[in-house]
Design a protein around this motif. Sequence first.
Motif, short mmCIF file in Angstrom:
data_model
loop_
_atom_site.label_atom_id
_atom_site.label_comp_id
_atom_site.label_asym_id
_atom_site.label_seq_id
_atom_site.Cartn_x
_atom_site.Cartn_y
_atom_site.Cartn_z
N UNK A 117 4.76 -27.96 -35.03
CA UNK A 117 5.01 -26.58 -34.63
C UNK A 117 5.88 -26.57 -33.39
N UNK A 118 6.99 -25.87 -33.46
CA UNK A 118 7.88 -25.72 -32.33
C UNK A 118 8.02 -24.23 -32.03
N UNK A 119 7.37 -23.77 -30.99
CA UNK A 119 7.43 -22.34 -30.67
C UNK A 119 8.85 -21.89 -30.38
N UNK A 120 9.18 -20.73 -30.90
CA UNK A 120 10.50 -20.15 -30.68
C UNK A 120 10.39 -19.05 -29.63
N UNK A 157 11.21 -9.30 -30.62
CA UNK A 157 9.97 -8.86 -31.24
C UNK A 157 8.98 -10.01 -31.35
N UNK A 158 7.84 -9.69 -31.93
CA UNK A 158 6.84 -10.75 -32.09
C UNK A 158 6.41 -10.81 -33.55
N UNK A 159 5.95 -11.98 -33.94
CA UNK A 159 5.49 -12.18 -35.31
C UNK A 159 4.14 -11.51 -35.49
N UNK A 160 3.97 -10.84 -36.62
CA UNK A 160 2.68 -10.26 -36.99
C UNK A 160 1.91 -11.25 -37.84
#
Length: 135
Positions: free
Chosen positions: A72-75, A80-83
């Motif tokens: 997992x590589x946070x972007x 906006x944000x992911x739901x």
Amino acid sequence: MMSLFKRDRDFFDSLFDDFNFTPFVKAETMKTDIKESEKAYEVHVELPGFDKKDVKVSVDNGYLVVEAERKFEPEEEKSGKYIKRERHYGMMKRSFYIGDVSMDTIEGSFNQGVLKLTIPKEIKRIETKKYLELK
């Protein structure tokens, strides 16, 4: 609560779905085809979404081991944000017994999410009939 019947699915397809506790390990992961020819076995392993650098192949005590890991590589979220996110991260591992085959004789490639391995068959020497010398 476990439901044996799910809509649009066969009874046997859904019977064990609720026993699958880790979402990354499902029947759809690492689908494998093994083809036999006169001199070798050809193994095709589907690893969609993986890069070549994420895949490792080894031989351990007569077992061919295929491992794939997606980290997992946070972007940075600028707009906006992911739901909800449905991508899975983690490690998958699968092994196949191949006997005493040297790693040097196995050929492999990874192209468009498919790992292709060619494993030579063992050449078994059939001994001619021998007699035990009695003492």
